[in-house]
Every structure is written in C-alpha cells, then in structure tokens.
Design a protein around this motif. Structure first.
Motif, mmCIF file in Angstrom:
data_model
loop_
_atom_site.group_PDB
_atom_site.id
_atom_site.type_symbol
_atom_site.label_atom_id
_atom_site.label_comp_id
_atom_site.label_asym_id
_atom_site.label_seq_id
_atom_site.Cartn_x
_atom_site.Cartn_y
_atom_site.Cartn_z
ATOM 1 N N UNK A 28 1.918 2.223 5.853
ATOM 2 C CA UNK A 28 2.444 1.147 4.980
ATOM 3 C C UNK A 28 2.577 1.641 3.618
ATOM 4 N N UNK A 29 1.485 2.070 3.067
ATOM 5 C CA UNK A 29 1.269 2.744 1.751
ATOM 6 C C UNK A 29 2.234 3.965 1.643
ATOM 7 N N UNK A 30 2.451 4.665 2.543
ATOM 8 C CA UNK A 30 3.228 5.798 2.343
ATOM 9 C C UNK A 30 4.492 5.987 2.971
ATOM 10 N N UNK A 31 4.905 4.493 3.877
ATOM 11 C CA UNK A 31 6.193 4.334 4.383
ATOM 12 C C UNK A 31 6.457 5.302 5.569
ATOM 13 N N UNK A 32 5.601 5.165 6.552
ATOM 14 C CA UNK A 32 5.472 5.665 7.783
ATOM 15 C C UNK A 32 5.157 4.796 8.650
ATOM 16 N N UNK A 33 5.481 4.892 9.964
ATOM 17 C CA UNK A 33 5.063 4.212 11.042
ATOM 18 C C UNK A 33 3.570 4.800 11.361
ATOM 19 N N UNK A 34 2.841 3.836 12.051
ATOM 20 C CA UNK A 34 1.588 4.279 12.354
ATOM 21 C C UNK A 34 1.542 5.564 13.072
ATOM 22 N N UNK A 35 2.333 5.809 14.078
ATOM 23 C CA UNK A 35 2.309 6.932 14.937
ATOM 24 C C UNK A 35 2.680 8.387 14.029
ATOM 25 N N UNK A 36 3.951 8.143 13.371
ATOM 26 C CA UNK A 36 4.094 9.161 12.448
ATOM 27 C C UNK A 36 2.975 9.556 11.429
#
Length: 152
Positions: A28-36
């Motif tokens: 969330x903090x870096x703008x990615x999904x959990x898997x990414x």
C-alpha cells in the motif's frame, strides 16, 4: 552495482524504517499489490541490496548501556597479524563494528558493554588474542544520533 527504480527505492526506505512491516502494508505504501511487492522484496534480497532483517534492541534494556570507541595502533601490519586480529574481533561479542583506518590510528572499534568492568573484560580478551601497540578508549556520554538507515 544494480540500479534501482523509484519503487525499489521506496521499498528500501520503508524496510529501513520497519523491516517487520507486512507485505500488504508495504505494498500500500509503495503502490503495489501484495504479490508484486513480495516479488520486489525477494529480488532486492537476491541482489544483496537487503542483507538481512533484524530487530533493533534498546542497549540499556538488555544491560549494555556503555558504548566505547577504541582507537587501536599496531606495530605489525603483516597478513598473519591481520588475520589473527580479524578472528579475535569477530569472536568477541561486545564488539559491534571494526574499521581499518587511514591516518594516525590503524583500527577503530565500536563496542557495547555493561560498564567499566565489562570494558576491561573486552579489552583483556582483545589483548589476549593479538599484541597491540596502543589502545585508547573514548566512552560515549550522550548519543545524539545513532541511525542504521542509509541516506537513499
């Protein structure tokens, strides 16, 4: 040296602040999904950019309230002495960091001990393993800044 994109750099900054952050929160903090995010973190670990994840302890809470910097001068610079010195400082638990220096002193050691008796014990251990020409110690009275985060 590997080059890192903006997302890698944001992940590295976040991990330096809290390596125990969940992948969901980090993503969330870096703008990615959990898997990414997980793939990026794994790639950063595999590349060696992330050397490990640790908990930072309060030295006073664990009985190591005295920090000392030891300035070491030696009369020997041969490979055998250097190997013996390296093995000795690796084996002494209170020694946190050791640097080979330029200038007037040969080595700088940063150590944590319980008190002056703890320092004397550390000192005795060190000189038992290798001959040292001169040891000068400075004791920290106040820690104004002590960070593990690199300025990236």
């Amino acid at each position: 040296m590997k080059t890192f994109d903006d997302i890698d750099m944001r992940i590295l900054r976040e991990l330096q602040q809290d390596a125990g952050v969940s992948l969901e929160t980090l993503g969330e903090r870096v703008g990615l999904s959990r898997n990414a995010c997980w793939r990026r973190v794994r790639a950063l670990e595999d590349s060696g950019a992330v050397k490990g994840r640790v908990a930072l302890l309060d030295p006073t809470a664990v009985g190591l309230s005295l920090m000392v910097f030891m300035q070491i001068r030696t009369q020997s610079h041969d490979p055998d002495w250097q190997q013996r010195f390296s093995r000795a400082v690796q084996a002494i638990p209170g020694i946190l960091s050791v640097y080979r220096m330029t200038g007037d002193l040969d080595y700088l050691i940063r150590a944590r001990v319980s008190d002056m008796a703890g320092y004397d014990d550390l000192y005795q251990q060190l000189i038992h393993h290798v001959p040292i020409a001169d040891v000068s110690a400075s004791f920290v009275m106040e820690e104004i800044k002590d960070s593990t985060a690199l300025p990236i």
